[in-house]
Design a protein around this motif. Structure first.
Motif, PDB file in Angstrom:
ATOM      1  N   GLY A 203      -1.036   0.229  -4.992  1.00  0.00           N
ATOM      2  CA  GLY A 203      -0.571   1.570  -5.299  1.00  0.00           C
ATOM      3  C   GLY A 203       0.941   1.701  -5.242  1.00  0.00           C
ATOM      4  O   GLY A 203       1.644   0.874  -4.662  1.00  0.00           O
ATOM      5  N   THR A 204       1.435   2.756  -5.871  1.00  0.00           N
ATOM      6  CA  THR A 204       2.856   3.087  -5.845  1.00  0.00           C
ATOM      7  C   THR A 204       3.123   3.970  -4.645  1.00  0.00           C
ATOM      8  O   THR A 204       2.414   4.956  -4.414  1.00  0.00           O
ATOM      9  CB  THR A 204       3.259   3.828  -7.135  1.00  0.00           C
ATOM     10  OG1 THR A 204       2.887   3.024  -8.267  1.00  0.00           O
ATOM     11  CG2 THR A 204       4.755   4.099  -7.162  1.00  0.00           C
ATOM     12  N   LEU A 205       4.122   3.629  -3.857  1.00  0.00           N
ATOM     13  CA  LEU A 205       4.424   4.351  -2.636  1.00  0.00           C
ATOM     14  C   LEU A 205       4.481   5.861  -2.875  1.00  0.00           C
ATOM     15  O   LEU A 205       5.240   6.337  -3.713  1.00  0.00           O
ATOM     16  CB  LEU A 205       5.760   3.873  -2.060  1.00  0.00           C
ATOM     17  CG  LEU A 205       6.193   4.497  -0.731  1.00  0.00           C
ATOM     18  CD1 LEU A 205       5.185   4.169   0.363  1.00  0.00           C
ATOM     19  CD2 LEU A 205       7.586   4.005  -0.348  1.00  0.00           C
ATOM     20  N   GLY A 206       3.639   6.598  -2.151  1.00  0.00           N
ATOM     21  CA  GLY A 206       3.645   8.053  -2.236  1.00  0.00           C
ATOM     22  C   GLY A 206       2.812   8.632  -3.356  1.00  0.00           C
ATOM     23  O   GLY A 206       2.667   9.852  -3.457  1.00  0.00           O
ATOM     24  N   LYS A 207       2.244   7.787  -4.230  1.00  0.00           N
ATOM     25  CA  LYS A 207       1.429   8.273  -5.341  1.00  0.00           C
ATOM     26  C   LYS A 207      -0.020   7.791  -5.151  1.00  0.00           C
ATOM     27  O   LYS A 207      -0.253   6.697  -4.662  1.00  0.00           O
ATOM     28  CB  LYS A 207       1.969   7.764  -6.681  1.00  0.00           C
ATOM     29  CG  LYS A 207       3.346   8.274  -7.034  1.00  0.00           C
ATOM     30  CD  LYS A 207       3.770   7.770  -8.419  1.00  0.00           C
ATOM     31  CE  LYS A 207       5.142   8.309  -8.802  1.00  0.00           C
ATOM     32  NZ  LYS A 207       5.547   7.827 -10.162  1.00  0.00           N
ATOM     33  N   THR A 208      -0.950   8.611  -5.568  1.00  0.00           N
ATOM     34  CA  THR A 208      -2.364   8.219  -5.459  1.00  0.00           C
ATOM     35  C   THR A 208      -2.835   7.632  -6.788  1.00  0.00           C
ATOM     36  O   THR A 208      -3.759   8.128  -7.427  1.00  0.00           O
ATOM     37  CB  THR A 208      -3.232   9.422  -5.065  1.00  0.00           C
ATOM     38  OG1 THR A 208      -2.966  10.517  -5.954  1.00  0.00           O
ATOM     39  CG2 THR A 208      -2.959   9.852  -3.642  1.00  0.00           C
ATOM     40  N   ASP A 209      -2.163   6.576  -7.216  1.00  0.00           N
ATOM     41  CA  ASP A 209      -2.524   5.916  -8.466  1.00  0.00           C
ATOM     42  C   ASP A 209      -3.484   4.747  -8.242  1.00  0.00           C
ATOM     43  O   ASP A 209      -3.913   4.098  -9.199  1.00  0.00           O
ATOM     44  CB  ASP A 209      -1.273   5.439  -9.213  1.00  0.00           C
ATOM     45  CG  ASP A 209      -0.349   4.585  -8.359  1.00  0.00           C
ATOM     46  OD1 ASP A 209      -0.629   4.425  -7.150  1.00  0.00           O
ATOM     47  OD2 ASP A 209       0.654   4.080  -8.898  1.00  0.00           O
ATOM     48  N   GLN A 210      -3.819   4.463  -6.980  1.00  0.00           N
ATOM     49  CA  GLN A 210      -4.834   3.482  -6.606  1.00  0.00           C
ATOM     50  C   GLN A 210      -5.593   4.048  -5.413  1.00  0.00           C
ATOM     51  O   GLN A 210      -5.080   4.928  -4.710  1.00  0.00           O
ATOM     52  CB  GLN A 210      -4.207   2.132  -6.247  1.00  0.00           C
ATOM     53  CG  GLN A 210      -3.563   1.387  -7.403  1.00  0.00           C
ATOM     54  CD  GLN A 210      -4.581   0.875  -8.409  1.00  0.00           C
ATOM     55  OE1 GLN A 210      -5.756   0.691  -8.097  1.00  0.00           O
ATOM     56  NE2 GLN A 210      -4.141   0.664  -9.642  1.00  0.00           N
ATOM     57  N   PRO A 211      -6.814   3.582  -5.168  1.00  0.00           N
ATOM     58  CA  PRO A 211      -7.536   4.054  -3.991  1.00  0.00           C
ATOM     59  C   PRO A 211      -6.702   3.901  -2.718  1.00  0.00           C
ATOM     60  O   PRO A 211      -6.132   2.842  -2.466  1.00  0.00           O
ATOM     61  CB  PRO A 211      -8.775   3.157  -3.945  1.00  0.00           C
ATOM     62  CG  PRO A 211      -9.008   2.790  -5.376  1.00  0.00           C
ATOM     63  CD  PRO A 211      -7.637   2.635  -5.968  1.00  0.00           C
ATOM     64  N   TRP A 212      -6.622   4.973  -1.927  1.00  0.00           N
ATOM     65  CA  TRP A 212      -5.771   4.992  -0.735  1.00  0.00           C
ATOM     66  C   TRP A 212      -6.411   4.172   0.382  1.00  0.00           C
ATOM     67  O   TRP A 212      -7.601   4.295   0.645  1.00  0.00           O
ATOM     68  CB  TRP A 212      -5.575   6.430  -0.277  1.00  0.00           C
ATOM     69  CG  TRP A 212      -4.414   6.620   0.646  1.00  0.00           C
ATOM     70  CD1 TRP A 212      -4.409   6.454   2.001  1.00  0.00           C
ATOM     71  CD2 TRP A 212      -3.088   7.016   0.288  1.00  0.00           C
ATOM     72  NE1 TRP A 212      -3.172   6.713   2.504  1.00  0.00           N
ATOM     73  CE2 TRP A 212      -2.332   7.068   1.478  1.00  0.00           C
ATOM     74  CE3 TRP A 212      -2.476   7.332  -0.928  1.00  0.00           C
ATOM     75  CZ2 TRP A 212      -0.978   7.429   1.495  1.00  0.00           C
ATOM     76  CZ3 TRP A 212      -1.134   7.685  -0.916  1.00  0.00           C
ATOM     77  CH2 TRP A 212      -0.400   7.737   0.276  1.00  0.00           C
TER      78      TRP A 212
ATOM     79  N   MET B 298      -4.485   5.708   5.934  1.00  0.00           N
ATOM     80  CA  MET B 298      -3.248   5.108   6.408  1.00  0.00           C
ATOM     81  C   MET B 298      -2.074   6.039   6.087  1.00  0.00           C
ATOM     82  O   MET B 298      -2.139   6.829   5.145  1.00  0.00           O
ATOM     83  CB  MET B 298      -3.042   3.737   5.766  1.00  0.00           C
ATOM     84  CG  MET B 298      -4.175   2.748   6.055  1.00  0.00           C
ATOM     85  SD  MET B 298      -4.539   2.552   7.815  1.00  0.00           S
ATOM     86  CE  MET B 298      -3.037   1.778   8.401  1.00  0.00           C
ATOM     87  N   PRO B 299      -0.992   5.989   6.870  1.00  0.00           N
ATOM     88  CA  PRO B 299       0.124   6.916   6.668  1.00  0.00           C
ATOM     89  C   PRO B 299       0.824   6.764   5.332  1.00  0.00           C
ATOM     90  O   PRO B 299       1.483   7.695   4.861  1.00  0.00           O
ATOM     91  CB  PRO B 299       1.065   6.593   7.834  1.00  0.00           C
ATOM     92  CG  PRO B 299       0.696   5.202   8.260  1.00  0.00           C
ATOM     93  CD  PRO B 299      -0.771   5.101   8.019  1.00  0.00           C
ATOM     94  N   GLN B 300       0.709   5.600   4.713  1.00  0.00           N
ATOM     95  CA  GLN B 300       1.291   5.403   3.391  1.00  0.00           C
ATOM     96  C   GLN B 300       0.529   4.313   2.664  1.00  0.00           C
ATOM     97  O   GLN B 300      -0.314   3.630   3.242  1.00  0.00           O
ATOM     98  CB  GLN B 300       2.776   5.041   3.479  1.00  0.00           C
ATOM     99  CG  GLN B 300       3.044   3.677   4.101  1.00  0.00           C
ATOM    100  CD  GLN B 300       4.524   3.368   4.204  1.00  0.00           C
ATOM    101  OE1 GLN B 300       5.316   4.190   4.658  1.00  0.00           O
ATOM    102  NE2 GLN B 300       4.904   2.174   3.769  1.00  0.00           N
ATOM    103  N   ASN B 301       0.825   4.174   1.382  1.00  0.00           N
ATOM    104  CA  ASN B 301       0.251   3.087   0.593  1.00  0.00           C
ATOM    105  C   ASN B 301       1.396   2.207   0.106  1.00  0.00           C
ATOM    106  O   ASN B 301       2.487   2.251   0.652  1.00  0.00           O
ATOM    107  CB  ASN B 301      -0.569   3.646  -0.577  1.00  0.00           C
ATOM    108  CG  ASN B 301       0.308   4.398  -1.568  1.00  0.00           C
ATOM    109  OD1 ASN B 301       1.441   4.781  -1.253  1.00  0.00           O
ATOM    110  ND2 ASN B 301      -0.206   4.636  -2.758  1.00  0.00           N
ATOM    111  N   GLY B 302       1.148   1.408  -0.897  1.00  0.00           N
ATOM    112  CA  GLY B 302       2.216   0.603  -1.479  1.00  0.00           C
ATOM    113  C   GLY B 302       2.291  -0.809  -0.943  1.00  0.00           C
ATOM    114  O   GLY B 302       1.509  -1.219  -0.081  1.00  0.00           O
ATOM    115  N   PRO B 303       3.242  -1.598  -1.436  1.00  0.00           N
ATOM    116  CA  PRO B 303       3.325  -3.037  -1.172  1.00  0.00           C
ATOM    117  C   PRO B 303       3.421  -3.416   0.306  1.00  0.00           C
ATOM    118  O   PRO B 303       2.960  -4.486   0.696  1.00  0.00           O
ATOM    119  CB  PRO B 303       4.589  -3.461  -1.931  1.00  0.00           C
ATOM    120  CG  PRO B 303       4.751  -2.434  -3.001  1.00  0.00           C
ATOM    121  CD  PRO B 303       4.258  -1.152  -2.410  1.00  0.00           C
TER     122      PRO B 303
END
Length: 217
Positions: free
Chosen positions: A72-81, A90-95
């Motif tokens: 996912g892209t940090l701060g965006k819900t473009d992938q399952p959280w 989780m508090p954030q997503n992303g790499p």
């Protein structure tokens, strides 16, 4: 420091620990074993494991969506959280929401289901002796169990619904869970992903339902 140096440092520190059992006497899963394999690859090819596996595995299989680290892209819900085992988001997503990069060979790869299916289809063809990425004897080596039904990353067991050999692998970074089962004799595989850690029971239930629907229905 450079990722290759990090991995060598991790192995050097681990090498100072005493062995709990004699080599070859007992099956004990360890992420560090895969980090060690990654170090071997980096030594042989004089390149980062990430670059080598992309060049020699992902590109030939046309797995164009592959990346490393959390999804996912940090701060965006473009992938399952991603969620913890207790269901807490989780508090954030992303790499950065994954195991540290030093553990890459043990499982920081992410990809779409479509591209993961390309990898699984290659193993399915290889198990059947059909034209695939590797030589037939390589798949035989990868799929042949050693201690406690564990092969080279695969659980290799006999299952009636599979018509014989069944191969399975599951993975979990405490925030996502996935499992695959392959039945070479049936030309069949199931791939299940859940965006919550430690969900093996749920993944197994979905897998069983898919097997019932397609092989036993």
């Amino acid at each position: 420091g450079p990722i290759r140096k990090q991995r060598l440092t991790a192995l050097a520190e681990a090498a100072m620990l005493p062995l709990t059992d004699a080599p070859g006497s007992k099956y004990l899963y360890s992420n560090l074993g895969y980090v060690m394999a990654g170090c071997v690859i980096e030594k042989l090819f004089n390149n980062d494991w990430e670059a080598v596996i992309r060049e020699r595995l992902f590109t030939p299989l046309n797995m164009t969506s592959v990346g490393f680290g959390g999804i996912g892209t940090l701060g965006k819900t473009d992938q399952p959280w991603p969620h913890a085992a207790n269901g807490t988001p989780m508090p954030q997503n992303g790499p950065l929401m994954d195991n540290p990069p030093v553990m890459g060979p043990a499982g920081t790869v992410h990809t779409t289901l479509e591209d993961w299916a390309k990898f699984i289809a290659d193993h399915l063809k290889g198990a059947l002796g059909e034209k695939a990425l590797l030589k037939p004897e390589s798949y035989t080596a990868l799929h042949t169990p050693g201690l406690q039904d564990y092969a080279k990353g695969w659980l290799a067991v006999q299952r009636p619904w599979a018509g014989g050999l069944a191969l399975s692998h599951s993975g979990d970074n405490t925030m996502n869970h996935c499992v695959v089962w392959i039945a070479p004799a049936k030309g069949f595989a199931t791939l299940v992903c859940i965006n919550q850690g430690s969900q093996s029971k749920a993944a197994d239930e979905v897998t069983s339902a898919l097997i019932q629907l397609h092989l036993k229905g």
